[in-house]
Design an enzyme around this catalytic site. Structure first.
Site, short mmCIF file in Angstrom:
data_model
loop_
_atom_site.label_atom_id
_atom_site.label_comp_id
_atom_site.label_asym_id
_atom_site.label_seq_id
_atom_site.Cartn_x
_atom_site.Cartn_y
_atom_site.Cartn_z
N GLY A 173 16.28 -27.40 32.63
CA GLY A 173 16.17 -27.38 31.12
C GLY A 173 17.78 -26.85 30.72
N GLY A 174 17.62 -25.74 29.87
CA GLY A 174 19.09 -25.48 29.19
C GLY A 174 19.78 -24.83 30.28
N GLY A 408 47.21 -53.39 36.32
CA GLY A 408 46.94 -52.18 35.54
C GLY A 408 47.08 -50.93 36.38
N ALA A 409 46.61 -51.14 37.64
CA ALA A 409 46.51 -49.87 38.49
C ALA A 409 48.02 -49.21 38.71
CB ALA A 409 45.90 -50.33 39.90
C1 HXC Z 1 9.14 -18.01 31.33
C2 HXC Z 1 9.19 -18.77 33.71
C3 HXC Z 1 10.10 -19.97 33.46
C4 HXC Z 1 10.39 -19.95 32.08
C5 HXC Z 1 9.65 -19.87 35.61
N1 HXC Z 1 9.06 -18.87 34.82
N2 HXC Z 1 9.88 -20.55 34.52
N3 HXC Z 1 8.72 -17.67 32.58
N4 HXC Z 1 9.98 -19.15 31.09
N5 HXC Z 1 11.02 -20.98 31.64
C6 HXC Z 1 8.32 -17.77 35.67
C7 HXC Z 1 6.91 -18.12 36.34
O1 HXC Z 1 5.99 -18.03 35.32
C8 HXC Z 1 6.55 -17.31 37.39
O2 HXC Z 1 6.17 -16.04 36.90
C9 HXC Z 1 8.20 -16.95 37.87
O3 HXC Z 1 9.01 -17.01 37.00
C10 HXC Z 1 8.51 -17.82 38.98
O4 HXC Z 1 8.11 -19.16 38.81
P1 HXC Z 1 7.29 -20.13 39.78
O5 HXC Z 1 6.81 -21.34 39.00
O6 HXC Z 1 6.11 -19.31 40.55
O7 HXC Z 1 8.43 -20.66 40.74
P2 HXC Z 1 8.55 -22.01 41.64
O8 HXC Z 1 7.34 -22.41 42.24
O9 HXC Z 1 9.67 -21.70 42.45
O10 HXC Z 1 9.05 -23.04 40.47
C11 HXC Z 1 10.33 -22.69 39.75
C12 HXC Z 1 10.31 -23.56 38.66
C13 HXC Z 1 9.19 -23.48 37.63
C14 HXC Z 1 10.50 -24.95 39.05
C15 HXC Z 1 11.66 -23.33 37.67
O11 HXC Z 1 8.96 -22.16 37.39
C16 HXC Z 1 9.33 -24.31 36.30
O12 HXC Z 1 9.11 -25.53 36.39
N6 HXC Z 1 9.63 -23.57 35.53
C17 HXC Z 1 9.90 -24.23 34.06
C18 HXC Z 1 11.19 -24.97 34.02
C19 HXC Z 1 11.37 -25.84 32.68
O13 HXC Z 1 10.87 -26.74 32.40
N7 HXC Z 1 12.64 -25.19 32.13
C20 HXC Z 1 12.73 -25.89 30.85
C21 HXC Z 1 12.38 -24.80 29.64
S1 HXC Z 1 13.05 -25.45 28.16
P3 HXC Z 1 5.20 -15.20 37.60
O14 HXC Z 1 4.71 -13.97 36.51
O15 HXC Z 1 3.81 -15.93 37.87
O16 HXC Z 1 6.05 -14.83 38.63
C22 HXC Z 1 14.67 -25.21 28.11
C23 HXC Z 1 15.33 -25.79 26.86
C24 HXC Z 1 16.60 -25.30 26.43
O17 HXC Z 1 15.38 -24.67 28.85
C25 HXC Z 1 17.52 -26.47 25.93
C26 HXC Z 1 18.94 -25.77 25.56
C27 HXC Z 1 19.79 -26.94 25.04
#
Ligand code: HXC
Length: 518
Positions: A173-174, A408-409
């Site tokens: 994501g971000g 052109g190159a």
């Molecule tokens: C809050 C988060 C989090 C998030 C992970 N965690 N991502 N908490 N916000 N975005 C937390 C999980 O709940 C978990 O907490 C711990 O981090 C570890 O994550 P796991 O999932 O257990 O780890 P893993 O299996 O290694 O997977 C990692 C991951 C997955 C692939 C990154 O966590 C995931 O898909 N996260 C979401 C990714 C995502 O979609 N991000 C986009 C957000 S939107 P616990 O308490 O269980 O340890 C965005 C938009 C911004 O970013 C735009 C700006 C331009």
């Protein structure tokens, strides 16, 4: 215990709490994922005992939004500070995946902004060690706002201080957009990946099954998307790679790159260069061998090695001074310019121009890649980026035409007409509007149509064209290049030519900025 004793004990208690939080359990958790901990990474990156941490004790300040518990760990999931790398000041932020997946909330973002501001103020490079699940879901819009302010700072710092992103876990994501704006992206094979939307979203929206690795692993970003400039097998080697890259870069746009004592004789005459270009103009050779025989021994650091391999870009030293190299690679697609190679080289040239790194162009290019894919993909506007980048660069710029410089190159690859300071050619250079085969098909169309053996006749015409027109001497006589040089003397010639350009100064017309065809 007196009052001072109590105060001191409280202070120690806090440190003890901090050490428990960041203790062996957290480190084990990271190691289980095949990764180092945020603090271990910093220890490997910086000179011994030089790192000074800032904001180690802050915690998340965001009120409960009802979206789930926020971990109130010290540091809010990111370690920030400054230290020295090979004696030079560098700022860093290192995301701690063990705290809410390194996700970015308001305080986490503020910490990153703090080092961004400091780095820009003092003119020092900044490195981001990224290991993050992206915007912290529980903190909602506060995380989005945090990211956006980080992007803004990245953009303000662009071209002022070198910014390096190192992806050491997820960047989801971000988390991807800050790296995308920075100058160089490093990744580790198998444990790091970057994507805007993860495999689950891809499945939901497009009903396509895709793995993390296929979607945004290191190999994919190094070979296909071009997002990653450097990939390594493991974290230790990534961190060494960053140090090597930094050794070529000034700390900011007002400084020159660091000088290192040369390990190679200045007047090295290399006879191997006389035979490196094959007699047969269709036969490829490896331009990296040419680079290796010109620059200081073993000094070449290739950038984006796996992406658009028909052009080679990277840093090297020439008599101890950092230079940048842009070289067509005859070994891949005959060295043609296509969309990807134009984008790769243009971005590299703009970086070097921002940071006072002189550019050497080694030219052997039959032209632009023809075809529907390229035309529909926008080779016109992408090729124009390369032209724009070479032309707007005011650092010292020298070209050596090794073999083909057609059409052109010729114009695009740093010709003198777009501000190249010196243009040299080897005797093997072929400079013309187009390659012999294409030219004689047009010039001798009638004779070829009436011939009983048009192939034989075409070869004869092409040989004649190559001897009489596609050589460096017409361009030399007319002053479009500066000199036809003995290939063996190339190193000496370049050292001397770059020395003359050390005080080069170009006044630019007043304007806000040019409008590169994006
Ligand atoms: C809050 C988060 C989090 C998030 C992970 N965690 N991502 N908490 N916000 N975005 C937390 C999980 O709940 C978990 O907490 C711990 O981090 C570890 O994550 P796991 O999932 O257990 O780890 P893993 O299996 O290694 O997977 C990692 C991951 C997955 C692939 C990154 O966590 C995931 O898909 N996260 C979401 C990714 C995502 O979609 N991000 C986009 C957000 S939107 P616990 O308490 O269980 O340890 C965005 C938009 C911004 O970013 C735009 C700006 C331009």
């Amino acid at each position: 215990m007196d009052i001072n004793g109590k105060i001191y004990k409280n202070f120690l208690n806090r440190i003890e709490q901090f050490n428990i939080q960041n203790g062996p359990d957290k480190i084990k958790k990271q190691h289980a994922k095949g990764k180092l901990h945020a603090r271990e990474r910093i220890a490997l990156l910086f000179d011994k005992n030089s790192f000074e941490e800032l904001d180690a004790f802050v915690t998340s300040a965001t009120p409960d939004t009802g979206l789930g518990k926020i971990d109130e760990a010290f540091g809010d999931g990111v370690v920030i500070g400054h230290g020295h790398i090979n004696g030079r000041l560098v700022y860093v932020f290192s995301q701690d995946f063990t705290v809410m997946g390194g996700s970015l909330g308001a305080v986490h973002a503020k910490k990153i902004m703090k080092v961004q501001d400091l780095a820009l103020k003092v003119g020092a490079p900044i490195i981001g060690l990224v290991d993050s699940g992206g915007a912290r879901i529980q903190e909602g819009v506060a995380s989005l706002s945090g990211y956006t302010s980080i992007f803004h700072r990245n953009i303000q710092s662009s071209g002022v201080i070198p910014q390096i992103s190192v992806i050491l876990g997820p960047a989801a994501g971000g988390a991807v957009y800050s790296p995308a704006i920075t100058d160089f992206v490093f990744m580790v094979k198998k444990t790091s990946y970057m994507f805007i939307t993860g495999p689950d979203v891809v499945k939901e929206v497009l009903n396509e099954e895709v793995s993390f690795e296929e979607l945004g692993g290191a190999e994919i970003h190094a070979r296909k998307s071009g997002v990653a400039n450097f990939i390594y097998e493991d974290e230790e080697n990534v961190l060494l790679g960053i140090k090597k890259l930094l050794s070529f870069l000034p700390s900011n746009n007002l400084e020159n790159p660091p000088y290192v004592e040369s390990n190679t004789k200045k007047d090295n005459i290399n006879e191997k260069l006389r035979t490196i270009v094959p007699d047969d103009p269709f036969k490829p050779y490896d331009v990296k061998k040419v680079i290796g025989l010109i620059v200081d021994h073993n000094s070449f650091l290739e950038v984006s090695e796996l992406f658009a391999q028909n052009i080679v870009v990277g840093f090297a030293r020439l008599n101890g001074k950092a230079i940048a190299i842009v070289a067509n690679q005859p070994k891949v697609l005959a060295g043609v310019i296509d969309i990807n190679s134009a984008l790769k080289a243009a971005r590299f040239i703009r970086f070097c121009d921002s940071f006072n790194i002189p550019i050497l162009t080694l030219e052997d290019v039959p032209g632009f890649l023809p075809g529907l894919d390229q035309e529909h993909g926008g080779i016109i506007k992408h090729g124009a980026k390369l032209l724009f980048a070479f032309s707007e660069a005011t650092v010292p710029k020298i070209t050596v035409i090794l073999r083909k410089a057609y059409g052109g190159a010729f114009c695009v690859m740093n010709s003198k007409n777009i501000g190249g300071d010196y243009s040299f050619a080897w005797p093997t250079a072929e400079i013309a509007v187009m390659g012999p085969e294409g030219a004689v098909s047009i010039l001798n169309r009638k004779e070829l149509q009436n011939s009983e053996d048009p192939n034989k006749l075409k070869n004869e015409f092409a040989t004649k064209y190559r001897q009489e027109i596609a050589n460096p001497y017409i361009a030399d006589q007319q002053g479009y290049i500066d000199e036809v040089i003995d290939p063996a003397d190339t190193r000496m010639k370049l050292i001397s030519a770059f020395e003359t350009l050390e005080n080069k100064h170009v006044e630019q017309p007043a304007r806000k900025h040019g409008n590169i065809p994006l």
